[in-house]
Each structure stands twice: as C-alpha cells, then as structure tokens.
Motif scaffolding. Structure first.
Motif, PDB file in Angstrom:
ATOM      1  N   GLY A  25      78.230  22.850  27.550  1.00 35.96           N
ATOM      2  CA  GLY A  25      77.536  22.356  28.456  1.00 35.96           C
ATOM      3  C   GLY A  25      78.238  22.851  29.623  1.00 35.96           C
ATOM      4  O   GLY A  25      78.661  23.493  31.175  1.00 35.96           O
ATOM      5  N   THR A  26      80.380  23.435  28.860  1.00 41.15           N
ATOM      6  CA  THR A  26      80.853  23.361  30.264  1.00 41.15           C
ATOM      7  C   THR A  26      80.625  26.035  30.351  1.00 41.15           C
ATOM      8  O   THR A  26      81.063  25.886  31.136  1.00 41.15           O
ATOM      9  CB  THR A  26      82.430  23.520  29.197  1.00 41.15           C
ATOM     10  N   GLN A  29      78.342  25.857  33.340  1.00 39.62           N
ATOM     11  CA  GLN A  29      79.037  26.028  34.068  1.00 39.62           C
ATOM     12  C   GLN A  29      79.304  26.789  34.375  1.00 39.62           C
ATOM     13  O   GLN A  29      79.417  27.430  35.571  1.00 39.62           O
ATOM     14  CB  GLN A  29      80.473  24.687  34.561  1.00 39.62           C
ATOM     15  N   PHE A  44      80.361  37.728  38.118  1.00 41.14           N
ATOM     16  CA  PHE A  44      81.297  36.964  37.737  1.00 41.14           C
ATOM     17  C   PHE A  44      81.782  36.090  36.311  1.00 41.14           C
ATOM     18  O   PHE A  44      83.067  36.303  35.919  1.00 41.14           O
ATOM     19  CB  PHE A  44      80.833  35.656  38.439  1.00 41.14           C
ATOM     20  N   ILE A  48      85.469  36.760  34.233  1.00 44.40           N
ATOM     21  CA  ILE A  48      85.978  35.286  34.078  1.00 44.40           C
ATOM     22  C   ILE A  48      86.145  35.569  31.933  1.00 44.40           C
ATOM     23  O   ILE A  48      87.376  35.168  31.754  1.00 44.40           O
ATOM     24  CB  ILE A  48      85.450  34.303  34.610  1.00 44.40           C
ATOM     25  N   HIS A  80     100.038  25.060  26.782  1.00 43.41           N
ATOM     26  CA  HIS A  80      99.113  24.904  27.142  1.00 43.41           C
ATOM     27  C   HIS A  80      98.675  25.812  28.479  1.00 43.41           C
ATOM     28  O   HIS A  80      97.149  25.348  28.927  1.00 43.41           O
ATOM     29  CB  HIS A  80     100.476  23.517  28.498  1.00 43.41           C
ATOM     30  N   TYR A  81      99.118  26.516  28.617  1.00 45.20           N
ATOM     31  CA  TYR A  81      98.250  27.809  29.763  1.00 45.20           C
ATOM     32  C   TYR A  81      97.304  28.011  29.061  1.00 45.20           C
ATOM     33  O   TYR A  81      96.121  27.940  29.863  1.00 45.20           O
ATOM     34  CB  TYR A  81      99.674  29.011  30.045  1.00 45.20           C
ATOM     35  N   THR A  88      88.702  25.474  30.235  1.00 40.22           N
ATOM     36  CA  THR A  88      87.571  25.444  31.330  1.00 40.22           C
ATOM     37  C   THR A  88      86.083  26.298  31.203  1.00 40.22           C
ATOM     38  O   THR A  88      84.929  26.194  31.450  1.00 40.22           O
ATOM     39  CB  THR A  88      88.589  26.807  32.568  1.00 40.22           C
TER      40      THR A  88
ATOM     41  N   SER B 431      77.927  19.049  29.685  1.00 37.48           N
ATOM     42  CA  SER B 431      79.022  19.406  30.912  1.00 37.48           C
ATOM     43  C   SER B 431      79.766  18.544  31.358  1.00 37.48           C
ATOM     44  O   SER B 431      80.595  18.654  31.158  1.00 37.48           O
ATOM     45  CB  SER B 431      78.291  20.638  32.426  1.00 37.48           C
ATOM     46  N   SER B 434      81.774  17.031  28.859  1.00 35.11           N
ATOM     47  CA  SER B 434      83.566  17.712  28.704  1.00 35.11           C
ATOM     48  C   SER B 434      84.208  17.835  29.821  1.00 35.11           C
ATOM     49  O   SER B 434      85.319  17.595  29.861  1.00 35.11           O
ATOM     50  CB  SER B 434      82.880  19.175  28.232  1.00 35.11           C
ATOM     51  N   THR B 435      83.362  17.374  31.452  1.00 37.19           N
ATOM     52  CA  THR B 435      84.014  17.286  32.464  1.00 37.19           C
ATOM     53  C   THR B 435      84.525  15.985  32.404  1.00 37.19           C
ATOM     54  O   THR B 435      85.996  16.044  32.847  1.00 37.19           O
ATOM     55  CB  THR B 435      83.295  16.897  33.717  1.00 37.19           C
ATOM     56  N   ASP B 465      98.058  27.552  37.677  1.00 37.47           N
ATOM     57  CA  ASP B 465      98.903  28.818  37.603  1.00 37.47           C
ATOM     58  C   ASP B 465      98.055  29.531  36.381  1.00 37.47           C
ATOM     59  O   ASP B 465      98.323  30.849  36.296  1.00 37.47           O
ATOM     60  CB  ASP B 465     100.043  28.129  37.024  1.00 37.47           C
ATOM     61  N   ASN B 466      96.835  29.301  35.813  1.00 34.90           N
ATOM     62  CA  ASN B 466      96.170  30.029  35.491  1.00 34.90           C
ATOM     63  C   ASN B 466      95.008  31.303  35.723  1.00 34.90           C
ATOM     64  O   ASN B 466      94.402  30.107  36.649  1.00 34.90           O
ATOM     65  CB  ASN B 466      95.307  29.055  34.632  1.00 34.90           C
ATOM     66  N   ILE B 468      92.738  32.386  35.365  1.00 38.84           N
ATOM     67  CA  ILE B 468      91.115  31.928  34.890  1.00 38.84           C
ATOM     68  C   ILE B 468      90.460  31.067  35.381  1.00 38.84           C
ATOM     69  O   ILE B 468      89.694  30.612  36.707  1.00 38.84           O
ATOM     70  CB  ILE B 468      90.906  31.473  33.485  1.00 38.84           C
ATOM     71  N   ASN B 469      91.487  30.229  35.133  1.00 36.21           N
ATOM     72  CA  ASN B 469      90.907  28.788  35.900  1.00 36.21           C
ATOM     73  C   ASN B 469      90.430  29.092  37.479  1.00 36.21           C
ATOM     74  O   ASN B 469      90.331  28.324  38.115  1.00 36.21           O
ATOM     75  CB  ASN B 469      92.455  27.734  35.936  1.00 36.21           C
ATOM     76  N   LEU B 472      87.816  30.558  38.486  1.00 31.67           N
ATOM     77  CA  LEU B 472      86.464  29.812  38.702  1.00 31.67           C
ATOM     78  C   LEU B 472      86.682  28.790  39.925  1.00 31.67           C
ATOM     79  O   LEU B 472      85.456  28.469  40.590  1.00 31.67           O
ATOM     80  CB  LEU B 472      86.798  28.543  36.973  1.00 31.67           C
ATOM     81  N   GLN B 510     100.270  20.689  35.672  1.00 31.75           N
ATOM     82  CA  GLN B 510     101.863  21.111  34.982  1.00 31.75           C
ATOM     83  C   GLN B 510     101.975  22.392  35.888  1.00 31.75           C
ATOM     84  O   GLN B 510     100.944  23.719  35.981  1.00 31.75           O
ATOM     85  CB  GLN B 510     100.836  21.722  33.806  1.00 31.75           C
ATOM     86  N   ALA B 575      94.582  17.630  33.077  1.00 32.21           N
ATOM     87  CA  ALA B 575      94.591  18.181  32.236  1.00 32.21           C
ATOM     88  C   ALA B 575      94.312  17.659  31.017  1.00 32.21           C
ATOM     89  O   ALA B 575      93.718  17.249  30.167  1.00 32.21           O
ATOM     90  CB  ALA B 575      95.086  18.960  30.936  1.00 32.21           C
ATOM     91  N   LYS B 596      90.369  17.527  34.061  1.00 31.93           N
ATOM     92  CA  LYS B 596      90.207  19.299  33.376  1.00 31.93           C
ATOM     93  C   LYS B 596      89.664  19.424  32.422  1.00 31.93           C
ATOM     94  O   LYS B 596      90.031  18.195  31.888  1.00 31.93           O
ATOM     95  CB  LYS B 596      91.745  20.194  33.662  1.00 31.93           C
ATOM     96  N   PRO B 597      88.345  20.081  32.258  1.00 28.42           N
ATOM     97  CA  PRO B 597      88.604  21.373  33.218  1.00 28.42           C
ATOM     98  C   PRO B 597      86.984  20.782  34.101  1.00 28.42           C
ATOM     99  O   PRO B 597      86.748  19.736  34.191  1.00 28.42           O
ATOM    100  CB  PRO B 597      87.396  22.701  31.635  1.00 28.42           C
ATOM    101  N   GLY B 599      84.557  20.625  36.565  1.00 23.20           N
ATOM    102  CA  GLY B 599      83.230  21.063  36.624  1.00 23.20           C
ATOM    103  C   GLY B 599      82.891  20.918  38.327  1.00 23.20           C
ATOM    104  O   GLY B 599      83.209  20.849  39.126  1.00 23.20           O
ATOM    105  N   TYR B 600      81.955  21.976  38.142  1.00 24.71           N
ATOM    106  CA  TYR B 600      81.151  21.867  40.045  1.00 24.71           C
ATOM    107  C   TYR B 600      80.494  21.114  40.253  1.00 24.71           C
ATOM    108  O   TYR B 600      81.188  20.518  40.692  1.00 24.71           O
ATOM    109  CB  TYR B 600      80.265  23.408  40.088  1.00 24.71           C
ATOM    110  N   PRO B 601      79.585  20.525  40.171  1.00 26.30           N
ATOM    111  CA  PRO B 601      79.123  18.978  40.508  1.00 26.30           C
ATOM    112  C   PRO B 601      80.200  17.808  40.844  1.00 26.30           C
ATOM    113  O   PRO B 601      80.716  17.348  42.789  1.00 26.30           O
ATOM    114  CB  PRO B 601      78.746  18.180  39.265  1.00 26.30           C
TER     115      PRO B 601
END
Lengths: 155, 721
Positions: A25-26, A29, A44, A48, A80-81, A88, B431, B434-435, B465-466, B468-469, B472, B510, B575, B596-597, B599-601
C-alpha cells in the motif's frame, strides 16, 4: 504472506511479488506519484526508490563508523533517519530494523519503551541488526531492480 | 383622538397573522412612536377578550386601515362577521423572524405571531373594553388569577400603557383556557446602558423580574451570575410620589406590577427603566444552565438560538423562531419534567399553543420548542457542533488516534496530473493502514464534502531532513499544484518562514540542528512578537503594522509584515503514533499532525483544509498575497533553499483565538455555542467559518475518504480496461 501489486493498466495485469519486504500500500503511493503518461512513466518512483537504496548504503557506512566509535547517539539518529525514508517507501523490514537501531542507540530496549543502559549490549544488538538491515536492503534492491525491469518490459 | 388612540394601542396589542405582517408592522411603527411619546393611561383594553378575539379572527384584524378608524366594538364583532379560521391553519411561518430581530423594540405591536387558542369558543364573548375605571381593578385583581396559568396567548402591551389593560372575564371560563394573565413589559437597563424591555406577568414578583432580566442579558450576566444576585433599583418620579425615596432597591418579594404602578402612574417610560445592578464579585464559572430558584427550568439564550433541528418534530417553523411559547396549563404539575404533556396536549386537542409576541422574549416562560431541541441535542450530541471538547487545537485529531481528516472526495475533482497507474482496492486499504498505523477502517461512502479536492494555491514550507521523504513530499506538492519551499532542519525552517508568504508548514519533528518542536515554538514566538494574526479578522489589521510601534527586538522583527497575514498553520509530521508526541506537538503550537509515512490522500486533505481556512481567515490578505505571489513567481520552484535561524516560545492559541474571535456573519449561533468550548481556538474554526456542523461531520466521516478513493480507482480501472 504474499502481497501483490496488480496493475490495472491498459495492457497488462501483471503482478509482482514483493514478499513481506514491501508494504504494498505504501509503495503504491510512491508509484501513484509517477507523473509520466508517456516516456518513462516511472521516473519519480524509480528515483525515489533507488535514491533510498543509495541513501541506505551511505547510512550503513556511517553506522559502521559510529559503531566503531561506540557512538550510540549517532547510531540512534542514523537509525531514525533511515527509518523515516524506509517507512515512506513501505520497506517494512528495513524500517523495523532501523527502528530497533534507533532505540538501542537511545539506550532503550528494542521496543523503545524501557531503558537499557548496558551499552555493550546495545552496541552488540545494533551490530547484529545492521547486518540484518543490510540484507533486507539488498533484498529490496533486487526486488526493485527486477520490478522496474518488468515495468520497462511492459512499456 | 381618544378613539384613535384606543384603536392604535389596541393595535399594538393585537397579534396579526403572519401573512399580514407587513401592513401591520408599518402601521404599528407609527403607533409605537406615538404611544411611547405619550404614555396614555386612558387606553384600556380588555386584553383577554382581545386575545380571544384575535385568536379566532386574527385575519380580520389584519385589515389595518379599518381598525385604525374603527372602534373596539367593531373589533369585537369582527370575528363573528368573518368566518373563523381554523387555528391550526395558522402555523407560524418563518416570517416571524423579522419580528425577533428587534426584540427590544418598545412596542411589539405588529407581532406577527398568531395567537392560537386551544379552543375555539365563541370569539367575542369576552370582549370588554374598560376605560379609566379599570385602573383600580388592576391593583385589586387577585393575583391568583394569573399566578401560574400561562396558557393564554401572551399579549404584549406597549410599554406606555403599562398597567392599563385589565382582564375581566365575565363568564366563568373553563379554567384551562380562559383564565388569562396579563403580561407587561418593563423597561430595565444596566447602569449607563440603553434600556431594554423584559416581559413578566403583571403580578409577578420582583424576583421573577430578575429571572427575566437574567434571561435578557443571557450573555453578559447570565453566564456569570445567578438571578438572585441581581439588584433592581427603581427611581421615583418626584412629582408623583413624594413619600417614596427617590431611588430604592426593589425587594424580591414585591409585586412588580403594583410597584410600578405606584411609582409610575400612567406607565413606565423608557427613561424610568429599572436599573440593574450586579455584584462585582462573580461566580468563578458560568452558572450551570439549570433553573434558578424558580421551579421552572430557565432556558438561556445560548440554547435558544441554536438551530432548532429538533423543533421540527411538532411545530415546524415556529419552533425555530418563537422560543417563548406560553406554558401550558398543565405545566405547574411537573415543572421540571420532560414536558411531554405539552406535546400531548397539543396532539390530543389538535390545537397549537398560542404564540406570544416577540416582545415576550424574555418572559420566564419557556416554550416547547426549546425542550424539543434539548431532547434532540441529547440524542444527537454532534449536532450543533457539540463535539467532544478537547483542550488542544486539533480536537478531532486527538479524539481518535489517527489523523482525523479523511482524504477528500476525489470523485468530484480529481487532482491534476492523474497517475497513469490504476490501483486495486486492497492496496489502497493497505496504504490507509500504513498511513495511520491502524487497520483499515470500514468503508463508508462519504457525502461530497466542501473540500472537493480543489486545493487553494497556497505556499507550503516543507521541513524534512530526509531527502527521500522530502522528495516525496515535494512530489505531493507538485501534484497538489501548490507552491512550496523546503527546509532541512528547524533553523532553516524558521528562517525560510521569516521570508514570508507561507500558509502551511509541514514540520518534521525530529530534525537536526533545531527540532521541529523548537522551530514551531520559535515561529509562534515571532508571530506573537510581531502581532501576526491579532485582530486580523475583519481587515482591521489590513496593513499588518499594528504592532509597529511596539518594542520589537530588531532581530525578531519580520521584514515585510504584509507577508504575514495570519499565523501560519503548522502540521507536525510525527514518526511515532504516540499520543504523547502528538500532544507535545500541539502544545508547542502545531495546529495538526500527520503520522509518517504521510500518504497522499492525507496530505491532500490537510493541505486542502488548512489552505481553505487560510483563505477564509483573511481574504484580503489572501488577495494581496496572490498579487505578491504573481510578482515573485520565479524562484519558487527552486527546491532546497537555505537560510538562517532563531528560537523561543509560542502564543499560537491566543493569536488564533483573536483571529477567530469574530464570527463570520450568519454563523453567530454556532459560534455562540462554540465559544465556550476550549477548542474554539484553532482548527475547528475551519468549521466555524466554512460550515458549522463539519466538526461532527468530520469525525463521523473519518475513514470514508479513502473509501471514496478506492471507488474512484475502481472506476478508473474499469474505464481503462
């Protein structure tokens, strides 16, 4: 259990088995965020995903260095990072290990709810966990390479 | 002239059927002014008779011109001449509302409410018009006559005639319907304030008047003191009563009517309003909404003015606008009961109860609709925005253990740049889970909400700070077609925010260098120091420089106040799903949080909601900002911009409160009921401004948005196949 991604795409209804490495699911997204209708429609998500894999690699290097220096705090932060980005993307196994590393680094037990002051033990656990998480990442890497190959094949 | 006066004052007590209101009102306007200027003691109306007569022949009285010149006997006769209309056929329509708009109007002469007699007896049998000789009767009238029987239609006498009307039923009337009470209106005022009318019964004690006063001042007094704490003072007209001290405090046991007559022969004028005095010491909390010493549960305005959904159950329109029905005769038997007998009486008799005039607003009587409403409220606690109170700015979010807001319905307005991929249902549910860190919620189809997926063109600051996040989230913003900037740590976040123009901050908690919480605190502190969001509503602070003359530490001073129209909305990205973390985030000044994470919705939902709110808060600023934005269009797509720093405390709540202090027009009712709840500051105002009931809505709808999305995807899939 096996989770599948089914693409209700025009031509193909292919499924891809990520096993329990990926929370479908994640991850969906992320795939949803792919813009392109034409050319490379997965740029994209690809960026990622592989960005994450790179990030994981560099983080592991840092973690190993921190392990040598017995820098628990740094380990916790690194945990944590990486936890954040793996969560995500839905890379659950990686995420779980990172969370543990974060907790141990913060001198807590693996659930993070109780203090664990034995630093040697914490470092040892982190060391083990780091190996596991490396494996997990490798696994995910293989899956993703395969997955994107398959996507390209479709296109 | 005398006859005219009689006719006029007569008019002023007659209630016209609502549909005739316009003519009656226009007529009464002049009457009122005249009556007020000349307190006419010589006008006497047998009001019971009038009432009776009016009840049945109400329509005839609407013939205003005729009555202006006709004499009372004509009036009395008129019902006989005209077909008696079925009382039930006079439901008080919503048009009664205008009359309530000015409840303090001196003469509610044109009261549109129709008196409904419980029983249609021969209408003219009690018409007795007495002239001056009835003055004496007034004082000798047995008080028991009107003691507790409220079934009669309420007659609102013009103030000027004060006690000049007397009921004198000649035939022994059926007790339940025929014994009527006199009502009178009394001028009262708070020291230095303008006078207002309260309606009581003629033989009511001062104590009752205090109740009525408290009712009238439901907000300024009713919330903080009880009626026995009120002191009423009366000033005598020097010329009339030399043996009375010029000013004295009325004892609670005095009969108000008698006293007033004693003091003010010919009627109390507005200048002779009783002075309300309240003790300085106030009870610590608003008095509970129970009754006073009076056996009747005393309804307060707060309740009165809620939208009366439940009121429809029995009497559709009048319930909303006529809160002051007379008590039913059966009432004294069960003063605090559920008042079902009211309804039953109506059902069995088939008659609607008489309606009082709007001027009777502050009568101690309570009307059926109130109770109907109260019952309804009990049954549906979320109606009227009575959401479970929560101390922090984002109650729904706290109320359940996950982001409270469901993604908006994408059916109505799909986001631009549709994903090529179509997903299966299960993955969507995944999703969702998980969200939220929780299992998928039951699928419910949400109604098409206000937020239909149109995201306002806001400017978002992403603090994460991440990379990747961050990537997104940026992609989310791209998809949402909003502008954004990014910051990689708390310090950078504060500095980027200081450049201005942001509506929403997505704040990771964080963070290196400065945590998200600290950054939030700092932003709130700077907002507070610079007076952002204080007095913004209503465009009072349009130039944004109100605090310019205050001492602001130069380094705290924001460069361009025009870019800070209202406090920025900070949504914490947490988180952990720990409740404590969320509370902490909210406590330092975050408005909301996303787990987190993300979700778009959820992102869509939050951005839409908060964005809409920002637009609503300060439309003017919004427009200016857009102009500014147009100029500055470049550099905005630049991702990863860096800047400077600072830190401290927050005062977000106060700022938000001030911001929301002024209810938008038309939502005063909602706000009245909301304001005494702690959550009025902060997020719920979205609902307050855009739609009152949404809060409950939102809660109950939780989880349905994703369901919609699932369906959408299904449809898409089907289409594409």
């Amino acid at each position: 259990m096996s989770l599948y991604i089914a693409h209700a795409n025009e031509a193909s209804h292919q499924e891809f088995d990520f096993g329990d490495n990926v929370d479908v699911g994640t991850f969906e997204q992320i795939l949803d965020m792919d813009e392109g209708e034409e050319d490379d429609g997965h740029e994209f998500s690809r960026s990622i995903v592989f960005g994450f894999l790179e990030q994981a690699e560099t983080t592991f290097v840092k973690m190993e260095r921190a392990l040598k220096e017995n820098d628990l705090r740094q380990l916790s932060e690194l945990g944590h990072y990486l936890k954040g980005s793996s969560a995500t993307l839905g890379f659950t196994k990686v995420k779980d290990q990172c969370e543990k590393i974060q907790h141990w680094g913060a001198r807590k037990d693996e659930t993070g709810s109780n203090p664990e002051t034995d630093d040697k033990k914490n470092l040892k656990l982190i060391n083990e966990s780091l190996k596991k998480v490396r494996e997990n990442v490798e696994e995910v890497n293989n899956l993703m390479v395969k997955y994107y190959k398959q996507l390209e094949g479709e296109e | 002239m005398i006859l005219r006066a009689i006719a006029r004052s007569f008019f002023s007590v007659i209630r016209f059927p609502p549909r005739k209101q316009p003519s009656a009102e226009s007529n009464s306007t002049t009457d009122t002014s005249q009556a007020a200027s000349t307190p006419v003691g010589q006008v006497f109306v047998a009001d019971a008779a009038v009432r009776k007569e009016n009840q049945h022949g109400g329509t005839t009285h609407s013939d205003t011109p005729r009555h202006t010149c006709d004499l009372l006997p004509t009036v009395a006769d008129s019902p006989a001449k005209q077909p008696i209309t079925d009382p039930i056929s006079h439901p008080t329509p919503p048009e009664t509302a205008p009359a309530y708009a000015s409840p303090a109007s001196p003469a509610p002469a044109a009261s549109p409410e129709l008196s409904r007699a419980p029983e249609s007896s021969s209408s003219d049998k009690h018409i007795y018009v007495r002239e001056t000789e009835l003055t004496s009767l007034a004082s000798t009238r047995p008080s028991s006559l009107s003691a507790s029987i409220d079934s009669a239609p309420q007659i609102c006498l013009p103030t000027s005639t004060s006690f000049s009307s007397v009921v004198e039923p000649v035939q022994s009337a059926p007790p339940s319907h025929e014994i009527e009470i006199m009502q009178r209106k009394i001028w009262v005022r708070r020291p230095g304030a303008s006078a207002t009318l309260v309606t009581v019964h003629d033989d009511d004690l001062v104590d009752t008047v205090r109740d009525a006063v408290l009712h009238k001042y439901a907000n300024s007094l009713g919330r903080s003191i009880d009626s026995p704490d009120i002191t009423l003072k009366i000033c005598s007209r020097e010329q009339t009563n030399k043996n009375v001290p010029p000013e004295r405090t009325l004892g609670p046991e005095e009969q108000i009517g008698r006293t007033l007559d004693l003091y003010y022969a010919g009627g109390q004028t507005i200048d002779e309003a009783l002075v309300i005095e309240v003790p300085q010491k106030r009870t610590p909390r608003p008095s509970p909404r129970v009754g006073t010493h009076h056996p009747v549960v005393y309804p307060y305005y707060v309740e009165d003015h809620r939208p009366g959904e439940g009121a429809r159950e029995y009497f559709p329109p009048m319930a909303v606008h006529s809160p002051h029905l007379s008590q039913h005769p059966a009432h004294p038997a069960q003063p605090n009961g559920p008042h079902l007998p009211h309804s039953m009486a109506v059902l069995t008799t088939g008659q609607l109860p008489p309606l009082p005039s709007p001027g009777a607003h502050s009568t101690r009587k309570h009307g059926r609709p109130k109770y109907v409403r109260q019952h309804t409220n009990l049954n549906k606690p979320t109606v009227n925005g009575i959401a479970p109170p929560a101390p922090l700015p984002t109650p729904p979010a706290q109320a359940d253990h996950r982001p409270s807001i469901t993604p908006p319905n994408r059916v109505t307005s799909p986001p631009p740049g549709r994903p090529k991929r179509k997903k299966q249902t299960s993955s969507q549910q995944q999703s969702t889970r998980s969200t939220n860190g929780e299992p998928p919620r039951p699928s419910k189809v949400a109604p098409v909400g206000l937020l239909d997926g149109n995201v306002p063109p806001i400017n978002v600051l992403i603090v994460e700070d991440n990379v990747i996040n961050l990537k997104l989230l940026e992609q989310f913003m791209r998809r949402l077609k909003v502008r954004w900037k990014t910051a990689m740590n708390g310090r950078e976040a504060v500095n980027t925010w200081r450049t201005g123009g942001f509506h929403l901050v997505l704040m990771d908690i964080q963070l290196p260098v400065m945590s998200g919480l600290e950054a939030t605190k700092e932003i709130r502190r700077l907002e507070s120091v610079n007076g952002i969001g204080l007095g913004l509503v209503g465009g009072q602070n349009a130039d944004g420089k109100r605090n310019g003359d205050k001492e602001i530490n130069p380094e705290d001073k924001l460069s361009d106040m025009n870019l800070f129209k209202s406090p920025v909305i900070i949504v914490a990205l947490t988180a952990s799903s720990l409740q404590s973390d969320r509370h902490e985030a909210l406590a330092v000044g975050c408005n909301d949080f996303l787990t987190k994470p993300v979700g778009y919705p959820w992102m869509l939902r939050k951005v839409t909601e908060w964005g809409c709110m920002q637009a609503l808060i300060d439309f003017d600023g919004w427009r200016k900002w857009k102009e500014y934005a147009a100029k500055k269009d470049e550099g905005l797509s630049e991702e990863q911009k860096k800047a400077k720093e600072k830190e401290e405390k927050a005062k977000q709540k106060a700022a938000l409160k001030a911001m929301f202090a002024k209810p938008p027009p038309g939502t005063t009712n909602d706000n009245a009921s909301n304001e005494d709840k702690p959550e009025s500051a902060g997020k719920p105002v979205v609902n307050g401004t855009s739609n009152g009931p949404t809060r409950g809505h939102k809660i109950t709808r939780s989880g349905s948005g994703s369901a919609i999305m699932l369906e959408t995807h299904h449809e898409e899939a089907d289409e594409s196949n």
